[in-house]
Scaffold this motif. Structure first.
Motif, PDB file in Angstrom:
ATOM      1  N   HIS A  35       5.743  10.694   1.339  1.00 45.57           N
ATOM      2  CA  HIS A  35       5.770  11.938   0.574  1.00 45.57           C
ATOM      3  C   HIS A  35       6.025  11.704  -0.917  1.00 45.57           C
ATOM      4  N   ASN A  36       5.621  12.677  -1.687  1.00 40.26           N
ATOM      5  CA  ASN A  36       6.017  12.764  -3.089  1.00 40.26           C
ATOM      6  C   ASN A  36       7.273  13.609  -3.165  1.00 40.26           C
ATOM      7  N   PRO A  37       8.060  13.464  -4.222  1.00 36.01           N
ATOM      8  CA  PRO A  37       7.822  12.638  -5.408  1.00 36.01           C
ATOM      9  C   PRO A  37       8.187  11.164  -5.232  1.00 36.01           C
ATOM     10  N   GLY A  38       8.768  10.795  -4.093  1.00 37.61           N
ATOM     11  CA  GLY A  38       9.234   9.430  -3.906  1.00 37.61           C
ATOM     12  C   GLY A  38       8.167   8.363  -4.056  1.00 37.61           C
ATOM     13  N   LEU A  39       6.989   8.589  -3.439  1.00 35.80           N
ATOM     14  CA  LEU A  39       5.931   7.580  -3.524  1.00 35.80           C
ATOM     15  C   LEU A  39       5.441   7.400  -4.961  1.00 35.80           C
ATOM     16  N   GLU A  40       5.227   8.513  -5.641  1.00 33.51           N
ATOM     17  CA  GLU A  40       4.779   8.454  -7.033  1.00 33.51           C
ATOM     18  C   GLU A  40       5.825   7.737  -7.888  1.00 33.51           C
ATOM     19  N   ASP A  41       7.091   8.091  -7.704  1.00 31.43           N
ATOM     20  CA  ASP A  41       8.160   7.457  -8.473  1.00 31.43           C
ATOM     21  C   ASP A  41       8.270   5.966  -8.154  1.00 31.43           C
ATOM     22  N   TRP A  50      -3.535  -4.436   6.731  1.00 36.12           N
ATOM     23  CA  TRP A  50      -2.092  -4.233   6.635  1.00 36.12           C
ATOM     24  C   TRP A  50      -1.359  -4.874   7.800  1.00 36.12           C
ATOM     25  N   LYS A  51      -0.373  -5.695   7.491  1.00 33.53           N
ATOM     26  CA  LYS A  51       0.413  -6.405   8.510  1.00 33.53           C
ATOM     27  C   LYS A  51       1.523  -5.533   9.082  1.00 33.53           C
ATOM     28  N   ARG A  52       1.987  -4.573   8.302  1.00 33.46           N
ATOM     29  CA  ARG A  52       3.029  -3.666   8.778  1.00 33.46           C
ATOM     30  C   ARG A  52       2.784  -2.282   8.194  1.00 33.46           C
ATOM     31  N   VAL A  53       2.975  -1.268   9.043  1.00 37.64           N
ATOM     32  CA  VAL A  53       2.842   0.130   8.636  1.00 37.64           C
ATOM     33  C   VAL A  53       4.201   0.781   8.801  1.00 37.64           C
ATOM     34  N   LEU A  54       4.734   1.328   7.712  1.00 38.48           N
ATOM     35  CA  LEU A  54       5.998   2.056   7.721  1.00 38.48           C
ATOM     36  C   LEU A  54       5.693   3.499   7.374  1.00 38.48           C
ATOM     37  N   ALA A  55       6.197   4.434   8.176  1.00 37.24           N
ATOM     38  CA  ALA A  55       5.824   5.827   7.954  1.00 37.24           C
ATOM     39  C   ALA A  55       6.955   6.794   8.241  1.00 37.24           C
ATOM     40  N   SER A  56       6.930   7.881   7.510  1.00 37.15           N
ATOM     41  CA  SER A  56       7.791   9.029   7.776  1.00 37.15           C
ATOM     42  C   SER A  56       7.328   9.667   9.086  1.00 37.15           C
ATOM     43  N   PRO A  57       8.258  10.152   9.912  1.00 35.41           N
ATOM     44  CA  PRO A  57       7.851  10.806  11.150  1.00 35.41           C
ATOM     45  C   PRO A  57       7.540  12.303  10.993  1.00 35.41           C
ATOM     46  N   ALA A  58       7.476  12.817   9.771  1.00 35.26           N
ATOM     47  CA  ALA A  58       7.149  14.231   9.571  1.00 35.26           C
ATOM     48  C   ALA A  58       5.765  14.523  10.145  1.00 35.26           C
ATOM     49  N   VAL A  59       5.570  15.726  10.642  1.00 35.16           N
ATOM     50  CA  VAL A  59       4.322  16.101  11.316  1.00 35.16           C
ATOM     51  C   VAL A  59       3.110  15.855  10.426  1.00 35.16           C
ATOM     52  N   ARG A  60       3.181  16.210   9.157  1.00 33.97           N
ATOM     53  CA  ARG A  60       2.014  16.040   8.291  1.00 33.97           C
ATOM     54  C   ARG A  60       1.653  14.568   8.096  1.00 33.97           C
ATOM     55  N   ALA A  72      12.227  10.637   0.806  1.00 36.39           N
ATOM     56  CA  ALA A  72      13.063   9.643   0.139  1.00 36.39           C
ATOM     57  C   ALA A  72      12.690   9.502  -1.331  1.00 36.39           C
ATOM     58  N   ASN A  73      13.682   9.135  -2.131  1.00 38.40           N
ATOM     59  CA  ASN A  73      13.404   8.825  -3.529  1.00 38.40           C
ATOM     60  C   ASN A  73      12.997   7.355  -3.640  1.00 38.40           C
ATOM     61  N   SER A  74      12.638   6.937  -4.818  1.00 36.11           N
ATOM     62  CA  SER A  74      12.148   5.577  -5.034  1.00 36.11           C
ATOM     63  C   SER A  74      13.184   4.531  -4.641  1.00 36.11           C
ATOM     64  N   ALA A  75      14.430   4.736  -4.993  1.00 32.60           N
ATOM     65  CA  ALA A  75      15.474   3.758  -4.676  1.00 32.60           C
ATOM     66  C   ALA A  75      15.606   3.586  -3.161  1.00 32.60           C
ATOM     67  N   ALA A  76      15.561   4.678  -2.408  1.00 31.71           N
ATOM     68  CA  ALA A  76      15.665   4.601  -0.950  1.00 31.71           C
ATOM     69  C   ALA A  76      14.443   3.885  -0.362  1.00 31.71           C
ATOM     70  N   LEU A  77      13.255   4.142  -0.917  1.00 29.39           N
ATOM     71  CA  LEU A  77      12.050   3.464  -0.431  1.00 29.39           C
ATOM     72  C   LEU A  77      12.122   1.969  -0.716  1.00 29.39           C
ATOM     73  N   GLY A 127       0.842  -1.186   0.000  1.00 25.68           N
ATOM     74  CA  GLY A 127       0.000   0.000   0.000  1.00 25.68           C
ATOM     75  C   GLY A 127       0.876   1.234   0.000  1.00 25.68           C
ATOM     76  N   ILE A 128       0.423   2.246  -0.684  1.00 26.75           N
ATOM     77  CA  ILE A 128       1.130   3.517  -0.732  1.00 26.75           C
ATOM     78  C   ILE A 128       0.107   4.602  -0.414  1.00 26.75           C
ATOM     79  N   PHE A 129       0.366   5.340   0.657  1.00 27.33           N
ATOM     80  CA  PHE A 129      -0.557   6.371   1.140  1.00 27.33           C
ATOM     81  C   PHE A 129       0.245   7.654   1.317  1.00 27.33           C
ATOM     82  N   ARG A 130      -0.100   8.651   0.523  1.00 28.57           N
ATOM     83  CA  ARG A 130       0.575   9.948   0.631  1.00 28.57           C
ATOM     84  C   ARG A 130      -0.092  10.767   1.731  1.00 28.57           C
TER      85      ARG A 130
END
Length: 181
Positions: free
Chosen positions: A109-115, A48-58, A85-90, A5-8
């Motif tokens: 975040h975008n653009p990483g998720l979209e990429d 979802w069995k695992r949730v991975l998230a950026s810790p940014a406030v938004r 993060a960019n796509s490679a880092a994700l 799953g990808i959630f912006r």
């Protein structure tokens, strides 16, 4: 087969120029969009069995409001590497996942998720949903990909199929583009 799953994050507030990008909160439309999408994600029923998230406030606010609207918030693994993060880092973050969960939702975040979607889903004309993402993967958009892999370390370009895509405006027209907050 794995499910990704990808959630912006929802729409953020740009009104306080003193805030660092990392600290920007959601605006009014973002709060409403997060809630609408939270209910949809629960109703979509992936579990979802695992949730991975950026810790940014938004992102943290998006998850909090989505969870409140859905009536549940699963345990979250906060990973600062996801922030901008960019796509490679994700993909690297996904490859490192232990325990081989059947499904992971990545919130960031975008653009990483979209990429990441572009890198995982072949551009062969077979996915009308990919064409929509090419137009824009807006704030609070939610996508589900089926990945033709047995383990997360096997993730690679063109291993996925985009099977579900919902934008806030698909559920509530007042959350569409050019709507004032």
């Amino acid at each position: 087969m794995k499910t990704l799953g990808i959630f912006r994050h929802a729409k953020s507030d740009w009104n306080d120029a003193r805030l660092r990008d990392f600290d920007r909160p959601l605006n009014k439309r973002g709060r409403k969009g997060a809630a609408v999408m939270g209910k949809h994600i629960l109703e979509h029923g992936v579990g979802w069995k695992r949730v991975l998230a950026s810790p940014a406030v938004r992102v943290t606010q998006t998850i909090e409001l989505a969870g409140e609207a859905a009536g549940e918030t699963p345990p979250i693994t906060w990973d600062r590497r996801i922030y901008l993060a960019n796509s490679a880092a994700l993909m690297d973050v996904l490859r490192e996942q232990e325990g081989n969960p059947a499904s992971i939702i990545l919130i960031g975040h975008n653009p990483g998720l979209e990429d990441l979607i572009f890198d995982l889903v072949p551009d062969d004309g077979s996915s009308p949903l990919r064409d929509i993402v090419e137009e824009k993967f807006p704030t609070a958009a939610y996508a589900v990909l089926q990945l033709d892999i047995d383990q997360w370390p096997d993730i690679e370009e063109n291993c996925g199929k985009l099977v579900h895509l919902v934008r806030p405006r698909d559920l509530d027209p007042t959350l569409g583009p050019n709507i004032e907050d």
